[in-house]
Design a protein around this motif. Structure first.
Motif, mmCIF file in Angstrom:
data_model
loop_
_atom_site.group_PDB
_atom_site.id
_atom_site.type_symbol
_atom_site.label_atom_id
_atom_site.label_comp_id
_atom_site.label_asym_id
_atom_site.label_seq_id
_atom_site.Cartn_x
_atom_site.Cartn_y
_atom_site.Cartn_z
ATOM 1 N N TYR A 46 -5.227 -2.247 3.531
ATOM 2 C CA TYR A 46 -5.698 -3.435 4.070
ATOM 3 C C TYR A 46 -4.973 -3.954 5.369
ATOM 4 C CZ TYR A 46 -6.510 -8.426 4.733
ATOM 5 O OH TYR A 46 -6.743 -9.567 4.990
ATOM 6 N N LEU A 47 -3.531 -3.763 5.427
ATOM 7 C CA LEU A 47 -2.942 -4.260 6.531
ATOM 8 C C LEU A 47 -3.229 -3.268 7.780
ATOM 9 C CD1 LEU A 47 0.641 -4.808 4.938
ATOM 10 C CD2 LEU A 47 -1.088 -6.414 5.888
ATOM 11 N N ILE A 48 -3.095 -2.037 7.391
ATOM 12 C CA ILE A 48 -3.650 -0.859 8.448
ATOM 13 C C ILE A 48 -5.043 -1.281 9.261
ATOM 14 C CG2 ILE A 48 -4.210 1.453 8.949
ATOM 15 C CD1 ILE A 48 -1.915 2.238 6.715
ATOM 16 N N LEU A 49 -6.040 -1.679 8.042
ATOM 17 C CA LEU A 49 -7.213 -2.022 8.669
ATOM 18 C C LEU A 49 -7.343 -3.143 9.549
ATOM 19 C CD1 LEU A 49 -10.433 -1.405 8.577
ATOM 20 C CD2 LEU A 49 -10.376 -2.855 6.642
ATOM 21 N N CYS A 50 -6.505 -4.073 9.079
ATOM 22 C CA CYS A 50 -6.268 -5.308 10.161
ATOM 23 C C CYS A 50 -5.812 -5.169 11.270
ATOM 24 C CB CYS A 50 -5.484 -6.462 9.118
ATOM 25 S SG CYS A 50 -6.227 -7.267 7.988
ATOM 26 N N ALA A 51 -4.712 -4.240 11.326
ATOM 27 C CA ALA A 51 -3.992 -3.928 12.663
ATOM 28 C C ALA A 51 -4.962 -3.297 13.364
ATOM 29 C CB ALA A 51 -2.594 -3.168 12.283
ATOM 30 N N LEU A 63 3.428 1.743 8.435
ATOM 31 C CA LEU A 63 2.501 1.687 7.408
ATOM 32 C C LEU A 63 1.500 3.013 7.455
ATOM 33 C CD1 LEU A 63 1.310 -2.029 7.713
ATOM 34 C CD2 LEU A 63 2.633 -1.067 5.730
ATOM 35 N N LEU A 64 1.113 3.204 8.702
ATOM 36 C CA LEU A 64 0.344 4.388 8.695
ATOM 37 C C LEU A 64 1.049 5.817 8.567
ATOM 38 C CD1 LEU A 64 -2.511 5.215 9.564
ATOM 39 C CD2 LEU A 64 -1.801 5.430 11.697
ATOM 40 N N GLY A 65 2.090 5.833 9.034
ATOM 41 C CA GLY A 65 2.996 6.947 8.603
ATOM 42 C C GLY A 65 3.192 7.198 7.259
ATOM 43 N N TRP A 66 3.534 6.282 6.556
ATOM 44 C CA TRP A 66 3.947 6.388 5.102
ATOM 45 C C TRP A 66 2.425 6.880 4.506
ATOM 46 C CZ3 TRP A 66 2.029 4.743 0.417
ATOM 47 C CH2 TRP A 66 3.053 4.986 -0.793
ATOM 48 N N ARG A 67 1.236 6.309 4.739
ATOM 49 C CA ARG A 67 0.022 6.454 4.163
ATOM 50 C C ARG A 67 -0.408 7.704 4.403
ATOM 51 N NH1 ARG A 67 -2.600 6.311 0.677
ATOM 52 N NH2 ARG A 67 -4.469 5.387 -0.037
ATOM 53 N N LEU A 68 -0.304 8.430 5.606
ATOM 54 C CA LEU A 68 -0.797 9.582 6.136
ATOM 55 C C LEU A 68 -0.132 10.768 5.371
ATOM 56 C CD1 LEU A 68 -1.863 9.078 9.784
ATOM 57 C CD2 LEU A 68 -3.240 9.130 7.908
ATOM 58 N N PHE A 91 -5.520 -14.419 16.003
ATOM 59 C CA PHE A 91 -6.590 -13.922 14.831
ATOM 60 C C PHE A 91 -5.787 -12.740 14.146
ATOM 61 C CE2 PHE A 91 -9.894 -15.513 17.785
ATOM 62 C CZ PHE A 91 -10.501 -16.126 16.992
ATOM 63 N N VAL A 92 -4.870 -12.110 14.494
ATOM 64 C CA VAL A 92 -4.092 -10.889 14.006
ATOM 65 C C VAL A 92 -3.366 -11.389 12.686
ATOM 66 C CG1 VAL A 92 -2.832 -9.073 14.231
ATOM 67 C CG2 VAL A 92 -4.059 -9.837 16.181
ATOM 68 N N PRO A 93 -3.641 -11.074 11.618
ATOM 69 C CA PRO A 93 -2.838 -11.351 10.361
ATOM 70 C C PRO A 93 -1.353 -11.178 10.880
ATOM 71 C CG PRO A 93 -4.712 -10.088 9.467
ATOM 72 C CD PRO A 93 -4.589 -10.073 11.276
ATOM 73 N N SER A 94 -0.314 -12.161 10.459
ATOM 74 C CA SER A 94 1.045 -11.898 10.544
ATOM 75 C C SER A 94 1.531 -10.635 10.512
ATOM 76 C CB SER A 94 1.651 -13.154 10.277
ATOM 77 O OG SER A 94 1.297 -14.377 10.667
#
Length: 291
Positions: free
Chosen positions: A108-113, A148-153, A135-138
């Protein structure tokens, strides 16, 4: 792109820190490994600014306010911009590590970013409209997408088709970034920043593609040993390299735009900085600023 990869590696290696240490130990290690070196090298950069003004005709402001400002936003050595950014990531990781279920929260956070911190600003810039970052979630602001992306991938297995699609997207993102920058830049307005920036969508896509590509390669024991040995000195290289890059052309009287300097000089500076770092790491007290 080096900063983006380091941000991703920080997420990969530190997101599960609570399995190896307490949060107090986590912060003590971060202080020893980054905050103390940052303070020390900001002080060294002040000496560099004073020397540049005296011997190389530079015009750095060295007032008390300018020196203090340099510790907040590095101005004498711009390469140190990385430190405040990584501090923000380090402060965020304990909060990210508490999110459950981690995969869905991270997605969710990656998508928001990607949507609000990378894509929307790019489209707005292309349209000549100022993007409102409110507009960007804090939790998805700034460079948060990278750890986040590094851990997820590294915790998912992509199919061959998905990997090849990501590689293609990475190549296209590289082409868009450099061809778009070349087309939009001109002598009057300077280099266009529409497609530039670590938080911009092309950079994020390229970083993700390279990470997956590296993850899939079987490097072999010899290459892994060499990489492990060099990794001891890379932080020191980062801290030191900017000084010969700036100083040598000024002293020798040649342009830093020379192709031969950019190629041969890069290898020479990397090798010499590795040697200097290795020496510094064996000197008491001094080794604390090149951990």
């Amino acid at each position: 792109m080096a900063g983006a990869y380091f941000f991703m590696i920080s997420g990969i290696t530190l997101m599960d820190y609570h399995e190896r240490m307490t949060t107090k130990e986590y912060f003590i290690r971060r202080i020893n490994k980054t905050l103390i070196p940052y303070i020390a090298w900001c002080m060294i950069s002040v000496l560099y600014a004073l020397a540049s003004n005296r011997f190389m005709g530079a015009s750095y402001s060295v007032s008390f306010r300018a020196i203090l400002s340099n510790f907040i936003t590095p101005t004498y050595v711009h390469a140190y911009w990385f430190f405040p950014a990584i501090f923000g990531i380090y402060l965020s990781i304990p909060a990210f590590a508490c999110l459950k279920p981690r995969e869905k929260c991270f997605d969710y956070l990656i998508l928001c970013a990607l949507l609000f911190n990378s894509l929307a600003p790019l489209l707005s810039s292309m349209a000549g409209i100022a993007w409102n970052y409110d507009f960007v979630p804090s939790a998805a602001l700034g460079y948060a997408v990278y750890p986040l992306l590094g851990w997820r991938l590294t915790h998912i297995e992509l199919t061959a088709r998905q990997r090849h699609g990501l590689y293609l997207a990475g190549v296209l993102a590289w082409l868009v970034q450099f061809s778009g920058t070349a087309l939009l830049s001109n002598p009057e307005t300077g280099i266009s920043t529409v497609f530039k920036g670590y938080q911009n969508l092309p950079a994020v896509i390229q970083a993700a593609a390279v990470l997956i590509f590296v993850k899939q390669i079987h490097w072999g024991k010899r290459v892994s040993r060499i990489a492990a040995e060099l990794s001891k000195y890379t932080f020191g290289v980062y801290l030191l390299h900017c000084y010969p890059v700036f100083i040598l052309p000024a002293i020798a009287g040649f342009s830093d735009a020379l192709v031969s300097w950019k190629i041969v000089g890069a290898f020479a500076i990397f090798a010499s900085c590795c040697v200097i770092t290795a020496i510094m790491q064996h000197i008491p007290i001094i080794r604390r600023i090149v951990p």
